[in-house]
Design a protein around this motif. Structure first.
Motif, PDB file in Angstrom:
ATOM      1  N   SER B  39       0.798  -1.064   0.068  1.00  0.00           N
ATOM      2  CA  SER B  39      -0.050  -0.030   0.085  1.00  0.00           C
ATOM      3  C   SER B  39       0.927   1.459   0.190  1.00  0.00           C
ATOM      4  N   ASN B  41      -0.422   4.159  -0.022  1.00  0.00           N
ATOM      5  CA  ASN B  41      -0.871   5.341   0.848  1.00  0.00           C
ATOM      6  C   ASN B  41      -0.376   4.895   2.162  1.00  0.00           C
ATOM      7  N   ASN B  44       3.019   5.989   2.708  1.00  0.00           N
ATOM      8  CA  ASN B  44       3.334   7.407   2.918  1.00  0.00           C
ATOM      9  C   ASN B  44       2.751   7.904   4.134  1.00  0.00           C
ATOM     10  N   GLU B  45       1.723   7.464   4.718  1.00  0.00           N
ATOM     11  CA  GLU B  45       1.150   7.844   5.968  1.00  0.00           C
ATOM     12  C   GLU B  45       1.806   7.504   7.269  1.00  0.00           C
ATOM     13  N   ASN B 145       1.503  15.244  -4.263  1.00  0.00           N
ATOM     14  CA  ASN B 145       1.526  13.987  -3.669  1.00  0.00           C
ATOM     15  C   ASN B 145       2.694  13.737  -2.544  1.00  0.00           C
TER      16      ASN B 145
END
Lengths: 246, 223
Positions: B39, B41, B44-45, B145
């Motif tokens: 993932s 996302n 990144n989080e 992004n």
């Protein structure tokens, strides 16, 4: 069997030593390693040469005096033995055997294969005892209840003969297996627990003062120990020292 | 107490304590990296959280830096002391007869890990500090992004870097194969639990480096 021996010769503690080659012939496979050394020395005496100096005493594996580093291992290639218990059947006809003294800065060579192990005595004197009244009114030891497990572990630790194989074989020349065993044999019993904090502090301080290295837990010492002293004793010493400081 | 940490046993305990902290850190680091496999996302989080949370940045990060520096400096100090304790070297010494290669060469696997950390800092940590604290960009964004995932993937395009990372992780595995149980032994907690600890140590020293290797190799083939 016929053998080539490469032996460390050093005139005295100040001399610079070197390896010297010798040949011995007709060695029986039933001989102990020290008997083979006796044959060599007889040969040297007969030819007017200086015999090789090496430590030995009881020749039955309990005094801890014989101390040779044979073919890169303390007390040679066999396990759970001192050099007097090493048999020549462990070698083959035509073998070349390297024989060196224990190597550690804290064990200086006195002559040839003999090293000074008084550092161990000084560590013992720093705390390897119990202060009891021995004037005749001592309490019967059997009146103190001690678990079988603790008694066995203490006895196992007490089988250490202080030969120094642990130091000789350790890549750091650490004496922690010896000190661990000596600390443990008392720490496990009620008689020893009275002085336990001071004992471990003093013995570790003396060990450091003598210039022994730091344990890195390679476990080589317990493999080479003629009496099977285990690393558990080092762990126990570490615990005892932590306990004594908290 | 200060006398304790000057003793040989105390220094072993200090090495073990810093090792425990570093081993815990490796688990956290791998947990974050693994998310990049499935993932973008989530990775990144998590990266943004780790990189900007004040507790992690200003409390845990300094402790980590201290732990790393301490473990290396103390490792070298002890190695030098041990060399001094050796005296004259043996003409013939058969170390393999009684101990593992890993246990006898911790200083070399350690040096390789130190070299790797230098490379890793140049790759990720220094640019990260530069962006956040020198340039002052705390947003974690690039062209609208999150930038973390792309930075990671970009780094592992280079086959030389992937090879260097894989070699370093193999050496990390060898270091841990001895270091894990050794740290417990130094703390005096090996007694009676030796076999279990050895199994856990073996699993840890394989799973952690393998996880990092998988992340590096995955991104090399997956671009």
């Amino acid at each position: 069997m016929n053998l080539t021996l490469k032996i460390w010769r050093q005139k005295d503690s100040k001399a610079k030593g070197q390896m010297v080659d010798y040949k011995v012939t007709d060695i029986s496979e039933h001989m102990s390693f020290l008997e083979m050394m006796d044959v060599l020395n007889e040969q040297l005496v007969n030819t007017g040469e200086e015999p090789v100096a090496f430590d030995h005493d009881c020749r039955e594996g309990i005094c801890g005096m014989c101390s040779l580093y044979i073919n890169g291992e303390a007390h040679g290639p066999d396990r759970g033995i001192t050099t007097c218990q090493l048999h020549m059947r462990m070698f083959k006809d035509g073998d070349t055997i390297t024989i060196e003294p224990w190597r550690a800065a804290a064990f200086p060579v006195i002559k040839d294969l003999i090293v000074d192990r008084m550092a161990f005595e000084r560590i013992q004197q720093a705390g390897g005892f119990i202060s009891v009244n021995t004037s005749g009114n001592t309490q019967d030891a059997n009146s103190l209840p001690i678990s079988k497990i603790a008694a066995d572990e203490a006895m196992d630790a007490a089988t250490c003969i202080g030969c120094g194989a642990c130091v000789a074989t350790c890549k750091n020349s650490s004496a922690m297996l010896f000190v661990g065993a000596k600390v443990s044999q008392y720490a496990l019993l009620p008689q020893g627990q009275v002085e336990a904090p001071e004992r471990v502090k003093n013995m570790v301080a003396q060990m450091d003062l003598e210039g022994f290295g730091n344990c890195t837990n390679t476990g080589a010492c317990e493999v080479e120990c003629p009496k099977g002293i285990t690393l558990e004793n080092i762990a126990r010493m570490n615990r005892e020292l932590m306990k004594a400081n908290i | 107490m200060s006398g304790f940490f000057k003793s040989s046993v105390g220094r072993k305990v200090a090495m073990a304590l810093s090792a425990f902290f570093l081993m815990f850190f490796l688990i956290i680091h791998l947990a974050v990296n693994i998310t990049s496999l499935f993932s973008e996302n989530l990775f990144n989080e998590m990266s943004h959280f780790m990189g900007t949370n004040p507790l992690i940045q200003f409390a845990l990060q300094p402790v980590l830096i201290f732990g790393v520096v301490f473990h290396f400096v103390m490792g070298f100090v002890l190695e030098l002391k041990n060399k001094k304790a050796n005296g004259v070297a043996y003409v013939r010494n058969n170390g393999a007869a009684n101990s593992t290669w890993m246990s006898r060469n911790m200083i070399y696997s350690g040096l390789a890990i130190l070299a790797f950390i230098a490379l890793h800092f140049i790759d990720f940590w220094i640019p990260e500090l530069n962006t956040k604290y020198v340039v002052g960009d705390m947003s974690g964004m690039h062209d609208g992004n999150f930038r973390y995932y792309h930075e990671l993937v970009e780094k592992f395009h280079n086959p030389a870097r992937v090879v260097a990372y894989v070699v370093a992780f193999v050496l990390l595995g060898l270091h841990l194969a001895h270091g894990f149980t050794s740290a417990f032994q130094s703390m005096g907690i090996t007694a009676g639990r030796k076999k279990t600890l050895q199994s856990i140590g073996k699993a840890y020293s394989i799973i952690i480096p393998l996880g990092f290797v998988i992340v590096a190799v995955f991104h090399f083939f997956n671009h």
